[in-house]
Design a protein around this motif. Structure first.
Motif, PDB file in Angstrom:
ATOM      1  N   ARG A  74       0.824  -1.206   0.000  1.00 50.35           N
ATOM      2  CA  ARG A  74       0.000   0.000   0.000  1.00 50.35           C
ATOM      3  C   ARG A  74       0.864   1.264   0.000  1.00 50.35           C
ATOM      4  O   ARG A  74       0.572   2.222  -0.723  1.00 50.35           O
TER       5      ARG A  74
ATOM      6  N   ASP B 167      -7.910  -5.301  -3.617  1.00 55.22           N
ATOM      7  CA  ASP B 167      -8.612  -4.465  -2.653  1.00 55.22           C
ATOM      8  C   ASP B 167      -7.823  -3.192  -2.360  1.00 55.22           C
ATOM      9  O   ASP B 167      -8.388  -2.097  -2.287  1.00 55.22           O
TER      10      ASP B 167
ATOM     11  N   GLU C 236      -8.950   0.715  -3.001  1.00 57.10           N
ATOM     12  CA  GLU C 236      -8.982   1.654  -1.879  1.00 57.10           C
ATOM     13  C   GLU C 236      -8.067   2.854  -2.108  1.00 57.10           C
ATOM     14  O   GLU C 236      -8.283   3.926  -1.531  1.00 57.10           O
ATOM     15  N   GLU C 237      -7.065   2.692  -2.961  1.00 56.27           N
ATOM     16  CA  GLU C 237      -6.155   3.794  -3.269  1.00 56.27           C
ATOM     17  C   GLU C 237      -6.558   4.552  -4.538  1.00 56.27           C
ATOM     18  O   GLU C 237      -5.818   5.398  -5.030  1.00 56.27           O
TER      19      GLU C 237
ATOM     20  N   TYR D 126     -15.242  -4.550  -4.030  1.00 56.14           N
ATOM     21  CA  TYR D 126     -14.950  -3.456  -4.951  1.00 56.14           C
ATOM     22  C   TYR D 126     -14.945  -3.981  -6.395  1.00 56.14           C
ATOM     23  O   TYR D 126     -14.712  -5.167  -6.628  1.00 56.14           O
TER      24      TYR D 126
END
Length: 218
Positions: free
Chosen positions: A33, A70, A74-75, A110
């Motif tokens: 991440r 995921d 999310e980013e 997502y």
């Protein structure tokens, strides 16, 4: 940085290929991440635009780290091109059920538009011809036939694919040398030839994406 700005000014859609170009399946989720976030920030700062497209280094999202999708969602990543639906020395998802544009539904629910590498088949084996070793190895006439025989083609190239004067990494096996360096001296000519034979578009303007109805649940 000035090269990124030139590419952006020329009208191309800028995506990220990570910050440190490390294999995703060798990173923890937090490491992955941070690397992704750092790459998005620097490219966004340079271009003044939202960075919403991604490809994993070495197509290194595989069965063991599907959580990466995921993190991508999310980013802020909307378009991904990390799926290599054929056998590969490292990375790849040979069990992925399509080599055509689709929507991935992640573990958390997502949705990401996936633009996988498309494949061809030879003697019953799937292979990816639109970049890497196969592109460098195959003759122009056969590449033209392959590119024009499919309605969807996703490419992948690195600067090193066109640099015939680059130093050779020491200690490589004979097979690895062949795989990594064969055809580099002709690669720029082949790409120019293909570009003159085939129409390409940026993924954020592709009409094809408006018709995607296939969903792959991970």
């Amino acid at each position: 940085p000035h090269i990124i700005k030139r590419i952006d000014t020329a009208g191309h859609h800028i995506g990220t290929h990570s910050y440190y170009h490390q294999l995703a399946y060798e990173q923890t989720e937090d490491e992955y991440r941070k690397d992704l976030s750092d790459s998005i920030k620097i490219l966004s700062d340079l271009t003044g635009k939202t960075i919403d497209a991604y490809r994993a280094p070495g197509f290194s999202i595989k069965e063991s780290n599907l959580w990466a999708f995921d993190v991508l969602a999310e980013e802020g990543i909307k378009y991904d091109s990390s799926v290599f639906p054929a056998n590969r020395a490292h990375g790849g998802l040979p069990q992925f059920t399509t080599d055509q544009p689709c929507k991935i539904v992640t573990k958390k629910g997502y949705e990401i538009i996936e633009l996988p590498m498309n494949t061809a088949s030879l003697l019953g084996q799937k292979f990816v011809f639109s970049g890497g070793g196969y592109f460098r190895l195959l003759p122009e006439w056969y590449l033209k036939k392959l590119f024009q025989s499919q309605g969807y083609v996703m490419t992948y190239f690195h600067p090193r694919d066109f640099d015939a004067g680059q130093p050779m990494i020491p200690g490589l096996s004979r097979f690895r040398k062949y795989k990594s360096y064969v055809g580099i001296d002709k690669c720029a000519y082949k790409l120019s030839y293909i570009l003159h034979q085939t129409d390409f578009t940026s993924i954020n303007t592709a009409e094809l994406l408006k018709t995607i109805d296939t969903k792959i649940r991970l």
